[in-house]
Design a protein around this motif. Structure first.
Motif, PDB file in Angstrom:
ATOM      1  N   ALA A  15     -53.058  55.083  97.340  1.00 51.58           N
ATOM      2  CA  ALA A  15     -52.984  55.143  95.783  1.00 51.58           C
ATOM      3  C   ALA A  15     -53.865  54.726  94.920  1.00 51.58           C
ATOM      4  CB  ALA A  15     -51.574  54.604  95.653  1.00 51.58           C
ATOM      5  N   LEU A  16     -54.372  53.502  95.475  1.00 54.05           N
ATOM      6  CA  LEU A  16     -55.566  52.900  94.913  1.00 54.05           C
ATOM      7  C   LEU A  16     -56.730  53.535  94.714  1.00 54.05           C
ATOM      8  CD1 LEU A  16     -55.297  49.148  95.995  1.00 54.05           C
ATOM      9  CD2 LEU A  16     -54.448  50.140  93.871  1.00 54.05           C
ATOM     10  N   GLU A  17     -56.965  54.401  96.016  1.00 55.91           N
ATOM     11  CA  GLU A  17     -58.394  55.215  96.233  1.00 55.91           C
ATOM     12  C   GLU A  17     -58.395  56.215  94.978  1.00 55.91           C
ATOM     13  OE1 GLU A  17     -58.423  55.994 100.292  1.00 55.91           O
ATOM     14  OE2 GLU A  17     -59.294  54.245 100.756  1.00 55.91           O
ATOM     15  N   LYS A  18     -56.920  56.720  94.680  1.00 60.31           N
ATOM     16  CA  LYS A  18     -56.806  57.715  93.701  1.00 60.31           C
ATOM     17  C   LYS A  18     -56.956  57.322  92.497  1.00 60.31           C
ATOM     18  CE  LYS A  18     -54.188  60.535  97.327  1.00 60.31           C
ATOM     19  NZ  LYS A  18     -52.639  61.045  97.465  1.00 60.31           N
ATOM     20  N   GLY A  19     -57.159  56.065  92.130  1.00 57.48           N
ATOM     21  CA  GLY A  19     -57.272  55.647  90.746  1.00 57.48           C
ATOM     22  C   GLY A  19     -56.025  54.869  90.375  1.00 57.48           C
ATOM     23  N   LYS A  20     -55.103  54.766  90.964  1.00 56.20           N
ATOM     24  CA  LYS A  20     -53.902  53.839  90.398  1.00 56.20           C
ATOM     25  C   LYS A  20     -54.368  52.384  90.525  1.00 56.20           C
ATOM     26  CE  LYS A  20     -49.511  53.471  89.338  1.00 56.20           C
ATOM     27  NZ  LYS A  20     -49.075  53.927  87.716  1.00 56.20           N
ATOM     28  N   GLN A  21     -53.677  51.756  89.518  1.00 58.25           N
ATOM     29  CA  GLN A  21     -53.780  50.383  89.224  1.00 58.25           C
ATOM     30  C   GLN A  21     -52.662  49.907  88.952  1.00 58.25           C
ATOM     31  OE1 GLN A  21     -56.676  48.305  89.576  1.00 58.25           O
ATOM     32  NE2 GLN A  21     -57.530  50.195  90.481  1.00 58.25           N
ATOM     33  N   PHE A  22     -52.389  48.861  89.238  1.00 56.22           N
ATOM     34  CA  PHE A  22     -50.928  47.720  89.155  1.00 56.22           C
ATOM     35  C   PHE A  22     -51.623  46.303  88.647  1.00 56.22           C
ATOM     36  CE2 PHE A  22     -50.263  50.929  92.604  1.00 56.22           C
ATOM     37  CZ  PHE A  22     -48.847  51.337  92.155  1.00 56.22           C
ATOM     38  N   ASP A  23     -50.379  45.883  87.984  1.00 54.02           N
ATOM     39  CA  ASP A  23     -50.599  44.613  87.191  1.00 54.02           C
ATOM     40  C   ASP A  23     -49.980  43.606  88.336  1.00 54.02           C
ATOM     41  OD1 ASP A  23     -51.472  45.437  84.475  1.00 54.02           O
ATOM     42  OD2 ASP A  23     -49.439  46.323  84.492  1.00 54.02           O
ATOM     43  N   LEU A  24     -49.280  43.762  89.138  1.00 56.86           N
ATOM     44  CA  LEU A  24     -48.655  42.736  90.348  1.00 56.86           C
ATOM     45  C   LEU A  24     -48.607  43.370  91.487  1.00 56.86           C
ATOM     46  CD1 LEU A  24     -47.668  40.317  91.289  1.00 56.86           C
ATOM     47  CD2 LEU A  24     -45.456  41.064  90.109  1.00 56.86           C
ATOM     48  N   TYR A  25     -49.059  42.953  92.604  1.00 54.99           N
ATOM     49  CA  TYR A  25     -48.857  43.397  94.010  1.00 54.99           C
ATOM     50  C   TYR A  25     -47.957  42.598  94.752  1.00 54.99           C
ATOM     51  CZ  TYR A  25     -52.781  46.457  92.783  1.00 54.99           C
ATOM     52  OH  TYR A  25     -53.771  47.242  92.331  1.00 54.99           O
TER      53      TYR A  25
END
Length: 242
Positions: A46-56
């Motif tokens: 998901a990150l490689e597809k450009g998704k970003q999160f505020d908390l993991y």
């Protein structure tokens, strides 16, 4: 909207986390969205597809691709996003600090544990957001630079170098003119030379041809600009600059 990623290979634990997050956002009137991942590879994809999160929120003990492995991949994309580990063993505490995790919680995850941790985390995030800062895309990933930590910036060729008070240098490829326009808004910067921008909080001495910073860096002053720099610095100090 605050974005949370939750990753755990145990479906029951994943379901419990979702219930607790839903309970937290309802009881605290906290606006957030979350995405769940049954393994680390799906999250990294998901990150490689450009998704970003505020908390993991990551389980540490997962087969094959552990939570520590996932955290290392996250840091390739984002150097500053909070990472919170959930684990059944405290033996991974040291490793969690290596990927700059903010905390780890021992399982089983209870309402009291999660609420307490989230309250602390969100308060810290709020305090950090209240600080003046810029977000840059460096050669290492997306990074946050707090203005009070930035001593000076310079351009070399097509690269902009942000020099922090710690001595660390963050290198980015961006237009220096845009950097100057962005930083000058904060009122504590002067431009003694076309290739340099200096944070007046760190000025030690202004000479006729150079500015000496408290970090001992020497910044050149363009010919004929020394008087202007001294006047700007004096005005800054009189207005309460520190």
């Amino acid at each position: 909207m605050f974005q949370i990623a939750v990753c755990d290979d145990n479906i029951d634990e994943l379901s419990n986390m979702v219930q607790l997050i839903n309970l937290y956002r309802t009881s605290k009137n906290f606006s957030c969205e979350y995405a769940v991942f049954p393994n680390g590879l799906d999250l990294v994809s998901a990150l490689e597809k450009g998704k970003q999160f505020d908390l993991y929120c990551l389980d540490i003990i997962m087969p094959g691709f552990t939570g520590i492995d996932v955290a290392k991949e996250i840091r390739m994309f984002n150097k500053t996003a909070p990472i919170l580990f959930f684990t059944s063993s405290s033996e991974f505490a040291l490793e969690s600090y290596c990927v700059k995790a903010i905390n780890y919680i021992l399982k089983p995850i209870s309402k009291e544990k999660l609420f307490f941790t989230f309250d602390q985390l969100l308060e810290q995030i709020k305090l950090e957001k209240d600080e003046d800062a810029v977000i840059v895309k460096s050669n290492e990933g997306i990074q946050k630079i707090v203005i009070s930590n930035l001593a000076f910036a310079e351009v070399i060729g097509r690269n902009v170098l942000y020099h922090l008070r710690s001595g660390k240098v963050i290198e980015c490829t961006e237009a220096f003119s845009a950097v100057c326009d962005n930083l000058m808004k904060y009122g504590c910067f002067i431009k003694p030379h076309r290739s340099f921008l200096v944070n007046m909080q760190y000025v030690d001495i202004i000479k006729n041809h150079e500015i000496i910073l408290q970090t001992l860096s020497s910044i050149p002053i363009a010919q004929g600009k020394a008087k202007e720099m001294k006047q700007q610095y004096l005005s800054y100090q009189m207005e309460g600059g520190t």
